[in-house]
Design a protein around this motif. Structure first.
Motif, PDB file in Angstrom:
ATOM      1  N   GLU A   1      68.230 -17.579  -6.984  1.00 15.54           N
ATOM      2  CA  GLU A   1      67.891 -18.986  -7.448  1.00 15.54           C
ATOM      3  C   GLU A   1      66.881 -19.406  -6.600  1.00 15.54           C
ATOM      4  O   GLU A   1      66.035 -20.366  -7.530  1.00 15.54           O
ATOM      5  CB  GLU A   1      69.095 -19.910  -7.246  1.00 15.54           C
ATOM      6  N   THR A   2      66.490 -18.311  -5.635  1.00  6.87           N
ATOM      7  CA  THR A   2      64.964 -19.138  -5.539  1.00  6.87           C
ATOM      8  C   THR A   2      64.376 -18.299  -5.599  1.00  6.87           C
ATOM      9  O   THR A   2      63.065 -19.170  -6.084  1.00  6.87           O
ATOM     10  CB  THR A   2      65.361 -18.498  -3.466  1.00  6.87           C
ATOM     11  N   ILE A   3      64.770 -16.647  -6.374  1.00  5.64           N
ATOM     12  CA  ILE A   3      63.342 -16.260  -7.098  1.00  5.64           C
ATOM     13  C   ILE A   3      62.558 -16.870  -8.612  1.00  5.64           C
ATOM     14  O   ILE A   3      61.912 -17.953  -8.755  1.00  5.64           O
ATOM     15  CB  ILE A   3      63.313 -14.913  -7.459  1.00  5.64           C
ATOM     16  N   GLN A   4      64.166 -17.374  -8.696  1.00  2.53           N
ATOM     17  CA  GLN A   4      64.360 -18.467 -10.379  1.00  2.53           C
ATOM     18  C   GLN A   4      62.886 -19.726 -10.264  1.00  2.53           C
ATOM     19  O   GLN A   4      62.177 -19.797 -11.227  1.00  2.53           O
ATOM     20  CB  GLN A   4      65.329 -18.577 -10.985  1.00  2.53           C
ATOM     21  N   GLN A   5      63.746 -20.033  -9.453  1.00  2.00           N
ATOM     22  CA  GLN A   5      62.444 -21.670  -8.519  1.00  2.00           C
ATOM     23  C   GLN A   5      61.529 -21.601  -8.321  1.00  2.00           C
ATOM     24  O   GLN A   5      59.829 -21.903  -9.103  1.00  2.00           O
ATOM     25  CB  GLN A   5      63.319 -22.334  -7.774  1.00  2.00           C
ATOM     26  N   ALA A   6      61.183 -20.065  -7.513  1.00  2.00           N
ATOM     27  CA  ALA A   6      59.424 -19.881  -7.191  1.00  2.00           C
ATOM     28  C   ALA A   6      58.819 -19.694  -8.543  1.00  2.00           C
ATOM     29  O   ALA A   6      57.734 -20.074  -8.445  1.00  2.00           O
ATOM     30  CB  ALA A   6      59.635 -18.802  -6.492  1.00  2.00           C
ATOM     31  N   LEU A   7      59.148 -18.589  -9.853  1.00  2.00           N
ATOM     32  CA  LEU A   7      58.823 -18.186 -11.138  1.00  2.00           C
ATOM     33  C   LEU A   7      58.461 -19.639 -11.508  1.00  2.00           C
ATOM     34  O   LEU A   7      57.788 -20.226 -12.765  1.00  2.00           O
ATOM     35  CB  LEU A   7      59.260 -17.705 -11.203  1.00  2.00           C
ATOM     36  N   THR A   8      59.483 -20.893 -11.672  1.00  2.00           N
ATOM     37  CA  THR A   8      59.613 -21.439 -11.948  1.00  2.00           C
ATOM     38  C   THR A   8      58.696 -22.856 -11.390  1.00  2.00           C
ATOM     39  O   THR A   8      57.557 -23.597 -12.500  1.00  2.00           O
ATOM     40  CB  THR A   8      60.778 -22.470 -12.173  1.00  2.00           C
ATOM     41  N   LEU A   9      57.900 -22.566 -10.438  1.00  2.00           N
ATOM     42  CA  LEU A   9      57.123 -24.015 -10.022  1.00  2.00           C
ATOM     43  C   LEU A   9      55.794 -23.444 -10.219  1.00  2.00           C
ATOM     44  O   LEU A   9      55.012 -23.920  -9.338  1.00  2.00           O
ATOM     45  CB  LEU A   9      57.775 -24.310  -8.242  1.00  2.00           C
ATOM     46  N   GLY A  10      55.650 -21.949 -10.341  1.00  2.00           N
ATOM     47  CA  GLY A  10      54.481 -21.752 -10.925  1.00  2.00           C
ATOM     48  C   GLY A  10      53.816 -20.489 -10.194  1.00  2.00           C
ATOM     49  O   GLY A  10      52.716 -19.725 -10.353  1.00  2.00           O
ATOM     50  N   ALA A  11      54.916 -20.073  -9.421  1.00  2.00           N
ATOM     51  CA  ALA A  11      54.637 -18.460  -8.716  1.00  2.00           C
ATOM     52  C   ALA A  11      54.446 -17.531 -10.146  1.00  2.00           C
ATOM     53  O   ALA A  11      54.879 -17.463 -11.223  1.00  2.00           O
ATOM     54  CB  ALA A  11      55.513 -18.171  -8.077  1.00  2.00           C
ATOM     55  N   ALA A  12      53.109 -16.223 -10.110  1.00  2.00           N
ATOM     56  CA  ALA A  12      53.167 -15.553 -10.668  1.00  2.00           C
ATOM     57  C   ALA A  12      53.846 -14.424 -10.682  1.00  2.00           C
ATOM     58  O   ALA A  12      54.492 -13.571 -11.463  1.00  2.00           O
ATOM     59  CB  ALA A  12      51.442 -15.225 -10.342  1.00  2.00           C
ATOM     60  N   GLY A  13      54.940 -14.508  -9.459  1.00  2.00           N
ATOM     61  CA  GLY A  13      55.388 -13.227  -9.163  1.00  2.00           C
ATOM     62  C   GLY A  13      56.005 -13.072  -7.889  1.00  2.00           C
ATOM     63  O   GLY A  13      55.707 -14.649  -7.317  1.00  2.00           O
ATOM     64  N   PHE A  14      57.087 -12.819  -7.568  1.00  2.00           N
ATOM     65  CA  PHE A  14      57.989 -12.807  -6.380  1.00  2.00           C
ATOM     66  C   PHE A  14      58.430 -11.221  -5.602  1.00  2.00           C
ATOM     67  O   PHE A  14      58.805 -10.430  -6.847  1.00  2.00           O
ATOM     68  CB  PHE A  14      59.382 -13.232  -6.868  1.00  2.00           C
ATOM     69  N   ILE A  15      58.488 -10.964  -4.571  1.00  2.00           N
ATOM     70  CA  ILE A  15      58.464  -9.751  -3.918  1.00  2.00           C
ATOM     71  C   ILE A  15      59.874 -10.016  -2.632  1.00  2.00           C
ATOM     72  O   ILE A  15      59.134 -11.076  -1.865  1.00  2.00           O
ATOM     73  CB  ILE A  15      57.043  -9.156  -3.372  1.00  2.00           C
ATOM     74  N   PRO A  16      60.779  -9.104  -2.706  1.00  2.56           N
ATOM     75  CA  PRO A  16      61.451  -9.560  -1.181  1.00  2.56           C
ATOM     76  C   PRO A  16      60.945  -9.111  -0.079  1.00  2.56           C
ATOM     77  O   PRO A  16      60.136  -7.672  -0.533  1.00  2.56           O
ATOM     78  CB  PRO A  16      62.330  -9.219  -1.668  1.00  2.56           C
ATOM     79  N   LYS A  17      60.745  -8.829   1.010  1.00  2.00           N
ATOM     80  CA  LYS A  17      60.262  -8.441   2.180  1.00  2.00           C
ATOM     81  C   LYS A  17      60.359  -7.099   2.169  1.00  2.00           C
ATOM     82  O   LYS A  17      60.399  -6.703   2.722  1.00  2.00           O
ATOM     83  CB  LYS A  17      60.575  -9.450   3.134  1.00  2.00           C
ATOM     84  N   SER A  18      62.005  -7.185   1.795  1.00  2.00           N
ATOM     85  CA  SER A  18      63.623  -6.030   2.017  1.00  2.00           C
ATOM     86  C   SER A  18      61.907  -5.276   1.042  1.00  2.00           C
ATOM     87  O   SER A  18      62.461  -3.343   1.175  1.00  2.00           O
ATOM     88  CB  SER A  18      64.709  -6.050   2.221  1.00  2.00           C
ATOM     89  N   MET A  19      61.604  -5.350  -0.024  1.00  2.00           N
ATOM     90  CA  MET A  19      61.266  -3.773  -0.859  1.00  2.00           C
ATOM     91  C   MET A  19      60.379  -3.000  -0.453  1.00  2.00           C
ATOM     92  O   MET A  19      59.652  -3.430   1.378  1.00  2.00           O
ATOM     93  CB  MET A  19      60.684  -4.881  -1.928  1.00  2.00           C
ATOM     94  N   ALA A  20      60.610  -2.066  -0.671  1.00  2.28           N
ATOM     95  CA  ALA A  20      59.960  -0.279  -0.318  1.00  2.28           C
ATOM     96  C   ALA A  20      58.042  -0.351  -1.078  1.00  2.28           C
ATOM     97  O   ALA A  20      57.700  -1.649  -1.855  1.00  2.28           O
ATOM     98  CB  ALA A  20      60.185   0.828  -0.820  1.00  2.28           C
ATOM     99  N   LYS A  21      57.606  -0.461   0.027  1.00  5.08           N
ATOM    100  CA  LYS A  21      55.761  -0.584  -0.021  1.00  5.08           C
ATOM    101  C   LYS A  21      55.533   0.013  -1.188  1.00  5.08           C
ATOM    102  O   LYS A  21      54.651  -0.235  -2.421  1.00  5.08           O
ATOM    103  CB  LYS A  21      55.051   0.575   1.114  1.00  5.08           C
ATOM    104  N   ALA A  22      56.504   1.029  -2.045  1.00  2.95           N
ATOM    105  CA  ALA A  22      55.365   1.449  -3.661  1.00  2.95           C
ATOM    106  C   ALA A  22      55.413   0.714  -4.040  1.00  2.95           C
ATOM    107  O   ALA A  22      54.916   0.532  -5.356  1.00  2.95           O
ATOM    108  CB  ALA A  22      56.254   3.274  -3.620  1.00  2.95           C
ATOM    109  N   SER A  23      56.920   0.113  -3.916  1.00  2.00           N
ATOM    110  CA  SER A  23      57.006  -1.052  -5.156  1.00  2.00           C
ATOM    111  C   SER A  23      56.492  -2.284  -5.021  1.00  2.00           C
ATOM    112  O   SER A  23      56.166  -3.038  -5.643  1.00  2.00           O
ATOM    113  CB  SER A  23      59.101  -1.397  -5.113  1.00  2.00           C
TER     114      SER A  23
END
Length: 227
Positions: A97-119
């Motif tokens: 829901e947080t990801i969807q809300q960020a994109l709905t409000l105009g974000a061009a992307g969402f990156i979790p802090k736990s994501m690997a560097k290459a991703s």
């Protein structure tokens, strides 16, 4: 091996996060993704707003939990301040829901802090090339809990006119009254009147509350016919 993105020459990228260690980590990601970019840093929303006002940014990496953000209000403020700059939300909150809300409000992307560097690098490449990046498939069916919508709010939405719905959706996208008036070819005073009517019908006390509530249900209400 990931290809380097076609980032603009001498591009400027702002990292807005209140944790120095994570700013350093994001700096490494940006250095790998865009070796020639100049990196600016901010640790509060106020600092980010000042930098955004004085620098022609090509990309903004934003922590939605840093001081001054007040939930998604900071994203909306920055979206209005730099409408042409892609904003990537970087957050420890990985709820769908947080990801969807960020994109709905105009974000061009969402990156979790736990994501690997290459991703992360791949995600930034996609955003700078004009795509929207998200770590999960938001087209998948919502869970029962995510589909629950406040009855009063839904009834209020059903009572909105077609023009009021268009204004509300533009508010959710972070557009100002002036921009809405221009795009709908109406007077700014008319937009203000629509906003007042929207708040009354939705039974909310503020524009921000209307935006946050509406953004949670846009996936379902867009299919409803205009009155």
């Amino acid at each position: 091996m990931l290809e380097q993105s076609m980032a603009p020459p001498h591009s400027k990228i702002l990292i807005a996060d209140d944790h120095p260690l994570f700013r350093d980590a994001l700096q490494q990601v940006v250095d790998q993704a865009f070796p020639d970019a100049a990196v600016l840093e901010a640790s509060t929303l106020d600092e980010a707003m000042i930098i955004a006002a004085h620098d022609d940014l090509d990309l903004l990496l934003l922590d939605i939990n840093m001081p001054g953000m007040n939930g998604f209000n900071g994203l909306i403020a920055l979206r209005n301040a730099v409408p042409a700059t892609p904003i990537v939300v970087v957050s420890a909150d990985e709820e769908r829901e947080t990801i969807q809300q960020a994109l709905t409000l105009g974000a061009a992307g969402f990156i979790p802090k736990s994501m690997a560097k290459a991703s992360m690098v791949q995600g930034l490449h996609e955003v700078i090339s004009g795509k929207v990046y998200m770590p999960v498939d938001l087209s998948a069916p919502l869970t029962r809990g995510q589909m629950m919508i406040d009855d009063d709010f839904q009834q209020g939405y059903a009572a909105l006119t077609g023009q009021q719905r268009r204004v509300l959706e533009m508010l959710v996208l972070g557009k100002s009254n002036k921009v809405i008036a221009f795009e709908l070819d109406i007077a700014e005073s008319t937009v203000k009147a629509h906003v007042s009517a929207i708040l009354r019908k939705l039974r909310v006390n503020s524009r921000t509350q209307a935006v946050l509530n509406a953004s949670k249900m846009l996936g379902t209400v867009r299919a409803m016919p205009s009155l």
